[in-house]
Scaffold this active site. Structure first.
Site, PDB file in Angstrom:
ATOM      1  N   ARG A 142       0.825  -1.210   0.000  1.00 35.17           N
ATOM      2  CA  ARG A 142       0.000   0.000   0.000  1.00 35.17           C
ATOM      3  C   ARG A 142       0.862   1.265   0.000  1.00 35.17           C
ATOM      4  O   ARG A 142       0.532   2.253   0.658  1.00 35.17           O
ATOM      5  CB  ARG A 142      -0.958  -0.001   1.199  1.00 35.17           C
ATOM      6  CG  ARG A 142      -1.885  -1.190   1.257  1.00 35.17           C
ATOM      7  CD  ARG A 142      -2.836  -1.262   0.072  1.00 35.17           C
ATOM      8  NE  ARG A 142      -3.618  -2.476   0.094  1.00 35.17           N
ATOM      9  CZ  ARG A 142      -3.286  -3.616  -0.515  1.00 35.17           C
ATOM     10  NH1 ARG A 142      -2.166  -3.674  -1.230  1.00 35.17           N
ATOM     11  NH2 ARG A 142      -4.051  -4.677  -0.440  1.00 35.17           N
ATOM     12  N   SER A 184     -10.879   1.344   4.174  1.00 34.22           N
ATOM     13  CA  SER A 184     -10.039   1.212   5.366  1.00 34.22           C
ATOM     14  C   SER A 184      -9.480   2.567   5.796  1.00 34.22           C
ATOM     15  O   SER A 184      -9.007   3.345   4.972  1.00 34.22           O
ATOM     16  CB  SER A 184      -8.882   0.257   5.096  1.00 34.22           C
ATOM     17  OG  SER A 184      -9.344  -1.043   4.817  1.00 34.22           O
ATOM     18  N   GLU A 254      -4.409   4.860   5.707  1.00 37.00           N
ATOM     19  CA  GLU A 254      -4.623   4.468   4.318  1.00 37.00           C
ATOM     20  C   GLU A 254      -5.472   5.535   3.642  1.00 37.00           C
ATOM     21  O   GLU A 254      -5.283   5.839   2.473  1.00 37.00           O
ATOM     22  CB  GLU A 254      -5.294   3.098   4.231  1.00 37.00           C
ATOM     23  CG  GLU A 254      -5.401   2.573   2.817  1.00 37.00           C
ATOM     24  CD  GLU A 254      -5.676   1.078   2.745  1.00 37.00           C
ATOM     25  OE1 GLU A 254      -6.552   0.696   1.942  1.00 37.00           O
ATOM     26  OE2 GLU A 254      -5.034   0.312   3.467  1.00 37.00           O
TER      27      GLU A 254
END
Length: 258
Positions: A142, A184, A254
């Protein structure tokens, strides 16, 4: 152009702001949005831009019996990329059926699912600083290290759309809550899950105004009706603080806050 982020963003939080449309590759001193699927917009964001429709495309550059070489504009939606791969029997984009957003946003966070990610079939990215080869980009979980704007990217995909994987992915993320959300809040820390940590400190289902840490998955923030930026930001920072105090783990966002 004017964008109302209360209508445009997936979490349905934000005001109306002037957004600059970029119709060609250029420098831009501000934040470039995509589909606003993992975005929380403050009352006073910095300059905002968006790619023009000329960057919504999928172009075949080369093909042979084994693979296809594509150039894809960074305004192209993940759903369009998934459909193209399925219709042309291409392997490597099956997981995009479950990840909303535009290619630019997917690249910015190296989005993925079930061990796959957008950088795995990447050849290069066209940025405001020039074209950058995948081999020179240190992607991680990520994470993309490039602090510049993306305009198009090239991919090499093999033939053989994986129908078994596609079917298995239909149930992926079935535990995720419904409702207005940016997905998220935090990245999962190594060898753990952000949702587990937030639940362990007693914040699952906790609300502030119309913003709530979901009672189904604690790492999701839900806008129940008319949540404010302040309510959402309060919950994000509260979860970060409580988890750090209890476990010594510093949760990393995130969601992107501008």
């Amino acid at each position: 152009m004017i964008i109302d982020f209360k209508k445009y963003s997936s979490v349905r939080i934000g005001n109306e702001f002037e957004v600059l449309v970029l119709d060609q590759i250029c420098d831009f001193d501000g934040f470039l949005i995509g589909g606003a699927n993992n975005l929380l917009v403050s009352p006073k964001p910095k300059n905002i831009g968006i790619l023009g429709d000329g960057f919504n495309f999928i172009q075949i550059l080369d093909r042979n019996k084994d693979f296809i070489h594509l150039r894809i504009g960074c305004k192209t939606k993940s759903s369009k990329m998934y459909r193209f791969a399925k219709e042309n029997n291409l392997k490597g984009f099956e997981y995009l059926s479950k990840i909303p957003g535009t290619l630019g946003g997917l690249l910015k966070m190296n989005a993925g699912l079930k061990g796959e990610c957008i950088s795995q079939n990447l050849i290069k990215i066209a940025t405001s600083q020039g074209e950058i080869l995948r081999a020179n980009i240190n992607f991680d979980y990520r994470f993309c290290p490039l602090n510049t704007h993306f305009f198009w990217a090239e991919f090499k995909l093999n033939f053989g759309f994986d129908t078994l994987k596609d079917e298995a992915l239909k149930n992926a993320r079935s535990n995720q809550p419904s409702g207005a959300s940016f997905g998220s809040i935090f990245k999962n820390p190594k060898n753990d899950f952000a949702g587990r940590l937030i639940e362990a400190v007693g914040l699952k289902g906790f609300s502030k105004g119309d913003a709530m840490l979901s009672d189904k998955h604690a790492n999701f923030l839900i806008n129940k009706k008319n949540a404010s930026f302040e309510d959402a930001f309060f919950l994000i920072e509260l979860a970060r603080k409580k988890v750090f105090e209890e476990f010594g783990t510093n949760l990393e966002n995130e969601v992107i806050i501008i």
